[in-house]
Design a protein around this motif. Structure first.
Motif, PDB file in Angstrom:
ATOM      1  N   LEU A 133       0.687  -1.102  -0.017  1.00  0.00           N
ATOM      2  CA  LEU A 133       0.013   0.069  -0.112  1.00  0.00           C
ATOM      3  C   LEU A 133       0.739   1.335   0.127  1.00  0.00           C
ATOM      4  CD1 LEU A 133      -0.793  -2.010   2.755  1.00  0.00           C
ATOM      5  CD2 LEU A 133      -3.303  -0.832   2.263  1.00  0.00           C
ATOM      6  N   GLY A 134       0.080   2.487  -0.453  1.00  0.00           N
ATOM      7  CA  GLY A 134       0.800   3.724  -0.123  1.00  0.00           C
ATOM      8  C   GLY A 134       0.429   4.349   1.346  1.00  0.00           C
ATOM      9  N   PHE A 135       1.213   5.419   1.651  1.00  0.00           N
ATOM     10  CA  PHE A 135       1.151   5.914   2.919  1.00  0.00           C
ATOM     11  C   PHE A 135      -0.277   6.315   3.318  1.00  0.00           C
ATOM     12  CE2 PHE A 135       5.147   7.888   3.349  1.00  0.00           C
ATOM     13  CZ  PHE A 135       6.102   6.831   3.407  1.00  0.00           C
ATOM     14  N   LEU A 136      -1.260   6.818   2.340  1.00  0.00           N
ATOM     15  CA  LEU A 136      -2.642   7.222   2.865  1.00  0.00           C
ATOM     16  C   LEU A 136      -3.417   6.041   3.105  1.00  0.00           C
ATOM     17  CD1 LEU A 136      -3.069  10.246   0.435  1.00  0.00           C
ATOM     18  CD2 LEU A 136      -2.503  10.434   3.010  1.00  0.00           C
ATOM     19  N   GLU A 137      -3.039   4.910   1.989  1.00  0.00           N
ATOM     20  CA  GLU A 137      -4.060   3.886   2.261  1.00  0.00           C
ATOM     21  C   GLU A 137      -3.589   2.844   3.651  1.00  0.00           C
ATOM     22  OE1 GLU A 137      -3.755   5.199  -1.763  1.00  0.00           O
ATOM     23  OE2 GLU A 137      -2.182   4.288  -0.381  1.00  0.00           O
ATOM     24  N   SER A 138      -2.540   3.053   4.076  1.00  0.00           N
ATOM     25  CA  SER A 138      -2.246   2.213   5.394  1.00  0.00           C
ATOM     26  C   SER A 138      -3.023   2.692   6.533  1.00  0.00           C
ATOM     27  CB  SER A 138      -0.618   2.299   5.328  1.00  0.00           C
ATOM     28  OG  SER A 138      -0.062   3.400   5.585  1.00  0.00           O
ATOM     29  N   GLU A 139      -3.295   4.210   6.777  1.00  0.00           N
ATOM     30  CA  GLU A 139      -3.637   4.886   7.846  1.00  0.00           C
ATOM     31  C   GLU A 139      -4.824   4.003   8.446  1.00  0.00           C
ATOM     32  OE1 GLU A 139      -3.265   9.200   8.294  1.00  0.00           O
ATOM     33  OE2 GLU A 139      -3.941   9.056   6.342  1.00  0.00           O
ATOM     34  N   GLY A 140      -4.764   3.705   9.407  1.00  0.00           N
ATOM     35  CA  GLY A 140      -5.785   2.914  10.243  1.00  0.00           C
ATOM     36  C   GLY A 140      -5.720   1.222  10.013  1.00  0.00           C
ATOM     37  N   GLY A 141      -4.652   0.851   9.465  1.00  0.00           N
ATOM     38  CA  GLY A 141      -4.689  -0.621   9.101  1.00  0.00           C
ATOM     39  C   GLY A 141      -3.801  -1.268  10.288  1.00  0.00           C
ATOM     40  N   ARG A 142      -4.398  -2.544  10.468  1.00  0.00           N
ATOM     41  CA  ARG A 142      -3.723  -3.428  11.358  1.00  0.00           C
ATOM     42  C   ARG A 142      -3.215  -4.639  10.965  1.00  0.00           C
ATOM     43  NH1 ARG A 142      -3.715   0.824  13.719  1.00  0.00           N
ATOM     44  NH2 ARG A 142      -4.541   1.146  15.860  1.00  0.00           N
ATOM     45  N   TRP A 143      -1.832  -4.898  10.873  1.00  0.00           N
ATOM     46  CA  TRP A 143      -1.242  -6.150  10.374  1.00  0.00           C
ATOM     47  C   TRP A 143      -0.473  -6.941  11.640  1.00  0.00           C
ATOM     48  CZ3 TRP A 143      -1.381  -1.611   7.626  1.00  0.00           C
ATOM     49  CH2 TRP A 143      -2.252  -1.612   6.388  1.00  0.00           C
ATOM     50  N   ASP A 144       0.187  -8.032  11.469  1.00  0.00           N
ATOM     51  CA  ASP A 144       1.192  -8.684  12.202  1.00  0.00           C
ATOM     52  C   ASP A 144       2.606  -8.131  11.968  1.00  0.00           C
ATOM     53  OD1 ASP A 144      -0.927 -10.521  13.259  1.00  0.00           O
ATOM     54  OD2 ASP A 144      -0.955 -11.608  11.365  1.00  0.00           O
ATOM     55  N   GLY A 145       2.795  -7.893  10.737  1.00  0.00           N
ATOM     56  CA  GLY A 145       3.997  -7.010  10.735  1.00  0.00           C
ATOM     57  C   GLY A 145       3.874  -6.120   9.369  1.00  0.00           C
ATOM     58  N   ALA A 146       4.791  -4.999   9.633  1.00  0.00           N
ATOM     59  CA  ALA A 146       4.862  -4.030   8.464  1.00  0.00           C
ATOM     60  C   ALA A 146       6.373  -3.568   8.005  1.00  0.00           C
ATOM     61  CB  ALA A 146       3.869  -2.968   8.673  1.00  0.00           C
ATOM     62  N   TRP A 147       6.532  -3.551   6.868  1.00  0.00           N
ATOM     63  CA  TRP A 147       7.862  -2.883   6.413  1.00  0.00           C
ATOM     64  C   TRP A 147       7.406  -1.717   5.670  1.00  0.00           C
ATOM     65  CZ3 TRP A 147      12.799  -5.340   5.915  1.00  0.00           C
ATOM     66  CH2 TRP A 147      13.759  -4.684   5.272  1.00  0.00           C
TER      67      TRP A 147
END
Length: 884
Positions: A472-486
Motif C-alpha cells: 500500500l501507499g502511505f494514505l491507504e495504510s492509515e488505520g490498518g492493522r497487520w502482524d508485521g509491516a515494512w
C-alpha cells in the motif's frame, strides 16, 4: 479530535447501532471498520447489529438526495460529478482567457477546482493587501463558473456540500441518526466542524472511534543501498514472514508506490515463488491504473476510434486500425487473432498511410470473416445514428456498436477482466451524465470525451481475499492493522514532503488558514501524524530508506534519523547446482531448389554481415515487425527522385540530347514535367502544399545531377530499372539495377542512386575480407557472365545538401569523385580485371555459404548490425562476436 468522547468497536455493535452513523474519512476506511466489526463474529456469536458505515463523500451524496425532496431547499436540478465539473471549469477558463493561447487550460481548471474547494473547506478569506494577479484571475473564473452553474441550474460537489451545511444550520435538513461516530479523521476543516456543530445543536451525540494504542514491540531501521535493493529486501522479508506464519497478515508500505509498482511486482513475484514453481503466493497491490489502460477498456476505445474515423473522415490511419485489430475484444477474438495480426502486418509492410473503409472491410472478409460480418452489421447500425447528438445519446450508441461488434469477445473472462468490463459499462453511464455540460458533439468528439473520462477514471480490481500480504501507499495504510509491516522509502524528501501550495490562493492567506500542503510547518505536522499512525499498524515494524539513487546521495527522514540503523544487502538468489551442456549449432539444412529467394542482393550482403541474420531472415522468413508508415517518410523522397530521374532519361536517352535540350532552354520544362508525374505516382497521400514543396526540392536536385551528367564523357543510357535473374546452384535471386550507361566504345558504367544524407564512400565496405554494400560489384559480376565489360561503378548521392558521386573506375570518364583501384591501399596491387575477379570470388563464396546453410552468429563490426531486424533472435544487442 479530542473534543468528542470516544467509543470502541464493541459499543458500535450494541443496541443503539440502528440509530448510529459511522462517518469515515474514505471508502477504504469504511470497509476496514466493517471488516473489524465482522471479525467479532464467531462460534459464540453468529449475528451482529451493525451501524450505518459511510465515507463522508457517500453521506454527502445521500444528504443531497434527501434534500431534493425538501421544497424550500432550492436545490439545483442537476449535480455535476468531478469530471463534469472539470469540463465546465475548462469551458469557463478558455472563454475568459481566449487571448492567452499558451495557457494550459486543463491544468488551470484542475488547480482552480482545487482552489475553489480549498477556499470553502478552510473558510479562506483574502484581504485586498494579500491579493495576487493569479488570485484575481481565479476570482473572475470562479464568479463565471458559479454563474454558469446557476444558469444551467446545476451544482457540483463543492456547492452541494455548502448547501447541505446551510440546510443543517437552518433546520431545513433533518438527520436520521442519534449518534455520529467519526473514524479515521486526523483533523477537521472549518467547514466540516461547522457542519458537525449544526448536528450537535440538533441533538446528535458526537463520538470518535477509539482504537487501542499499539506500540511496536519491535522497531528496526534498515539502510538499503538503493531503491532496487530496498524493494528486494522488503520482498525477501515478506516471503520469510509468510513462510514462518502462513496465516499471518503483513504489509509493505511504500512512499512512491505508483512510481515503483513495476519494481514491486518484479521482486515480489521472485521472492514469493517458493511453493509451486510459477505460482507465487498471492498478494495485493493497492494501485489503481486509469481504466483506459486496462486491455478490454482499451480495446473498446480503439474500436470506437476506428468507427468514428470511418464515419467522419471515410478513412482511418493504419496505426489506429491496427491497434484495434491487435487489441481484440470483438467477435472471434481468439479464433481470428492470427488473421487480424496478418492485416496489421500487411499494412506495415506495404507502408500504407491511409486505409479506406472498403479496404478495411475487404481485409476483414479475407483474414477475419466472422469479425467482418460483425463489422458490416455494426456499420449498418450506425448508418442513421452517426450525426451530432448529446453524449447521453452517444452513450447508448456506443453500447449498441460494441455489442454488435461482439465486445468483449467470446473468451471466458477472468475476475479482473470481468470487473474491468463492468467498470467500462459504468463509464458509459458516467459519460451520459455529462450531457448538460458537454452539449451536442460529433462522433469523434464523443469518443475523445469518453477517452478523457477513461484516462481520469482509476480502476483497481477487488482485493484477493486469500492474499496475506498487502502492498500500500502511505494514505491507504492509515488505520490498518497487520502482524508485521515494512515501511520503505523514508527519506527526507518524502517525510516531510515539500509543500505544494495552490498557486491561485495567496500564500499569506493559506498560511493564515493553516491550509493543507501550504507550509513546511503544515507538512511537518502531517508527517509526524502519519509516522505515528505507521508505528501503530503492527507489533513489528521495519523502517527503511535507500542511501543513494543513482549518483545522488539520500538522507533519512528526520522521523527515523534518531533510530539506530543497520546496513543491509539483499540476499542473492540461491539455486541448486546443475550440470550445463553447451551446444554450438551453426549449421542449418542446405538450400534445396524451391524457386526464387526473396531479398535480391540483400541476401548476399546480409550473409557477409552475419550468417545467422541471413538464415533467420531469408530461410526462416522472420524479421522485426515494421513500424507504420509516416507521410514524412524519407523513402517517399527516394522513390520520387528515382522515378523523376528515370522519367527524364526515358526521354533524353543519351548525353547528346541532354546537351541539345539544355542549350535550347527546354530542359527546365522536361524536368518539371517529369517531377510532377513522379509526384503523382509517389506522393499520393501528400497534401497539395507539401507535395509542391517536395516537388520543388526534387526539381533542384535533378538539375544539379544533370549538371554533373553534362560534364561526363559521351554516353547513352542503355537500361533503367532493368531486372536481372542470377542463378548460383539452387539459389535464384532477382536483381534490379538503377541504371546502366554505355560509353562510345561499348563498355558499361553502373550507377546506383542514393537519396539519403549519409556517407556514400564505399571504400571501408568494399575493401573488407567479407565485403558488404556489394550492389554495384554484384551487378558487375552478373554482367560479366554475359561477356559485358564494366569499367566504372558509380554511387550517386542525390540530396538537397550535396549532389556528388563516389566509387571506382578503370579510367577517368569525367565524373569527379571516382577513384582508381590503385588509390585504395588494399587494392594497390590489383588490375581492374583482377579486382572484378576478386569480388566475383567473394560473392560466390558468400553464396556457397548461404546455400550450404552456414548460420554462424558472428559480425565483423558492431555497425554491421545497425539495421538488423532480427536482433532479439541473435541476442547480440549489447555484445557482438568478432571474427578472428
Amino acid at each position: 479530535m479530542d473534543i468528542f468522547d470516544s467509543v470502541d468497536l464493541d459499543e458500535l455493535s450494541g443496541p443503539d447501532s440502528e440509530s448510529t452513523l459511522v462517518l469515515t474519512v474514505n471508502n477504504r476506511h469504511a470497509r476496514r471498520v466493517l471488516a473489524e466489526l465482522s471479525a467479532g463474529l464467531g462460534s459464540g456469536r453468529s449475528v451482529m447489529a451493525v451501524p450505518d458505515i459511510l465515507p463522508l463523500s457517500a453521506w454527502l451524496k445521500r444528504a443531497a438526495d434527501r434534500l431534493s425532496f425538501v421544497p424550500e431547499s432550492r436545490q439545483a436540478m442537476h449535480t455535476l460529478d468531478a469530471f463534469g465539473s472539470q469540463l465546465l471549469w475548462q469551458h469557463v477558463i478558455a472563454e475568459a482567457e481566449a487571448d492567452h493561447v499558451l495557457l494550459d487550460v486543463v491544468q488551470a481548471a484542475r488547480l482552480a477546482a482545487e482552489a475553489d474547494r480549498l477556499a470553502d473547506d478552510w473558510r479562506i478569506r483574502v484581504p485586498p493587501e494579500y491579493e495576487t494577479s493569479d488570485y484575481q484571475r481565479f476570482r473572475v473564473w470562479r464568479a463565471n463558473y458559479r454563474a454558469a452553474l446557476d444558469k444551467m441550474d446545476m451544482e457540483d460537489g463543492n456547492t452541494a456540500y455548502e448547501r447541505i451545511c446551510q440546510a443543517l444550520a437552518g433546520g431545513v435538513l433533518d438527520v436520521d441518526f442519534d449518534t455520529l461516530v467519526l473514524a479515521g479523521f486526523n483533523e477537521l476543516s472549518p467547514r466540516l466542524s461547522g457542519m458537525l456543530s449544526a448536528m450537535r445543536d440538533r441533538g446528535v451525540r458526537m463520538r470518535t472511534l477509539a482504537r487501542p494504542a499499539q506500540e511496536p514491540a519491535s522497531l528496526q531501521r534498515v539502510q538499503a543501498p538503493d531503491p532496487d535493493g530496498e524493494w528486494k529486501l522488503a520482498a525477501q522479508w515478506a516471503a520469510d514472514q509468510l513462510e514462518r506464519n502462513p496465516t499471518g497478515r503483513y504489509a509493505i508500505v511504500a512512499a512512491r508506490l505508483e512510481a515503483d509498482v513495476a519494481l514491486a511486482h518484479r521482486y515480489l513475484r521472485g521472492a514469493l515463488d517458493r511453493g509451486t514453481p510459477g505460482r507465487p503466493m498471492a498478494y495485493n497491490i493497492a494501485v489503481a491504473r486509469p481504466l483506459a489502460e486496462w486491455p478490454l477498456a482499451r480495446a473498446a476505445l480503439l474500436w470506437l476510434r476506428v468507427m468514428a474515423d470511418f464515419s467522419q473522415k471515410k478513412f482511418c490511419a493504419p496505426a489506429d486500425a491496427g491497434a484495434a485489430l491487435l487489441a481484440g475484444g470483438c467477435r472471434a477474438d481468439a479464433q481470428e487473432a492470427a488473421g487480424r495480426a496478418s492485416i496489421d502486418a500487411l499494412w506495415r509492410r506495404r507502408a500504407r498511410i491511409k486505409v479506406s473503409e472498403t479496404d478495411f472491410a475487404s481485409a476483414l472478409d479475407q483474414h477475419a470473416p466472422r469479425l467482418g460480418e460483425a463489422w458490416r452489421l455494426c456499420r449498418q447500425a450506425l448508418d442513421c445514428q452517426s450525426g451530432p447528438a448529446t453524449v447521453d445519446i452517444w452513450s447508448q450508441r456506443f453500447r449498441l456498436c460494441l455489442q454488435t461488434l461482439g465486445f468483449p469477445g467470446q473468451s471466458v473472462l477472468d475476475s479482473h477482466a470481468f470487473q474491468a468490463v463492468e467498470a467500462f459499462d459504468g463509464l458509459l453511464d458516467s459519460l451520459g451524465r455529462q450531457a448538460a455540460v458537454a452539449g451536442r458533439m460529433g462522433f469523434s468528439g464523443a469518443v475523445g470525451l469518453l477517452r478523457r473520462l477513461a484516462q481520469q477514471t482509476p480502476f483497481q480490481p477487488q482485493r484477493d481475499p486469500d492474499a496475506r500480504l498487502d502492498v500500500l501507499g502511505f494514505l491507504e495504510s492509515e488505520g490498518g492493522r497487520w502482524d508485521g509491516a515494512w515501511v520503505l522509502g523514508l527519506t527526507d524528501e518524502v517525510l516531510p514532503a515539500t509543500p505544494k501550495p495552490n498557486p491561485f490562493i495567496p500564500m499569506a492567506a493559506l498560511r493564515q488558514a493553516n491550509a493543507p500542503r501550504a507550509t513546511p510547518e503544515r507538512e511537518l505536522h502531517w508527517a509526524m501524524t502519519l509516522y505515528a499512525s505507521l508505528l501503530e499498524c503492527a507489533p513489528q515494524v521495519w523502517l527503511s530508506h535507500p542511501q543513494r539513487e543513482g549518483e545522488r546521495e539520500l538522507r533519512p527522514s528526520p522521523c527515523i534519523a534518531g533510530l539506530e540503523a543497520r546496513a543491509s544487502q539483499p540476499v542473492p538468489g540461491t539455486s541448486s547446482e546443475c550440470r550445463l551442456e553447451r551446444l554450438l549449432d551453426e549449421q542449418g539444412p542446405p538450400l534445396r531448389s524451391q524457386g526464387k529467394t526473396r531479398g535480391g542482393i540483400a541476401v548476399i550482403d546480409t550473409q557477409a554481415r552475419n550468417p545467422l541474420w541471413a538464415f533467420v531472415k531469408y530461410r526462416l522468413g522472420a524479421s522485426r515487425l515494421k513500424g507504420y508508415a509516416d507521410i514524412s517518410d524519407q523513402n517517399a523522397r527516394g522513390l520520387l527522385l528515382h522515378r523523376a530521374v528515370e522519367l527524364v532519361w526515358q526521354v533524353l536517352a543519351d548525353q547528346e540530347n541532354l546537351l541539345r535540350l539544355w542549350s535550347d532552354g527546354g530542359l527546365d520544362m522536361l524536368v518539371e514535367q517529369s517531377v510532377r508525374r513522379a509526384a503523382d505516382e509517389c506522393l499520393v497521400d501528400y497534401g497539395a502544399t507539401l507535395r509542391a514543396l517536395e516537388a520543388a526540392r526534387a526539381i533542384a536536385i535533378v538539375h544539379e545531377w544533370l549538371a554533373l551528367e553534362r560534364a561526363r564523357m559521351p554516353f547513352r543510357v542503355r537500361d533503367v530499372e532493368q531486372e536481372y535473374a542470377w542463378l548460383h546452384g539452387p539459389l535464384e535471386l532477382s536483381l534490379r539495377l538503377d541504371r546502366i550507361d554505355e560509353l562510345q566504345d561499348g563498355r558499361l558504367v553502373l550507377i546506383d542512386y542514393k537519396s539519403g544524407n549519409g556517407n556514400i564512400d564505399p571504400k571501408p565496405d568494399w575493401m573488407r575480407a567479407r565485403p558488404v554494400g556489394l550492389q554495384l560489384p554484384f551487378y558487375a559480376a552478373v554482367l560479366a557472365e554475359e561477356n559485358a565489360q564494366v569499367v566504372a561503378l558509380v554511387l550517386a548521392k542525390l540530396h538537397a545538401r550535396d549532389t556528388l558521386v563516389k566509387g571506382l573506375a578503370k579510367e577517368d570518364y569525367g565524373f569527379k569523385g571516382l577513384s582508381a583501384p590503385q588509390d585504395w591501399p588494399d587494392f594497390a596491387g590489383y588490375s581492374w580485371e583482377g579486382l572484378m575477379a576478386q569480388w566475383r570470388g567473394a560473392i560466390h563464396a558468400l553464396a556457397d555459404e548461404y546455400v550450404a546453410g552456414h548460420a554462424g552468429n558472428r559480425a565483423l563490426r558492431p555497425d554491421d548490425l545497425q539495421y538488423c531486424d532480427v536482433l532479439p533472435f541473435l541476442r547480440l544487442t549489447e555484445e557482438y562476436r568478432r571474427d578472428d
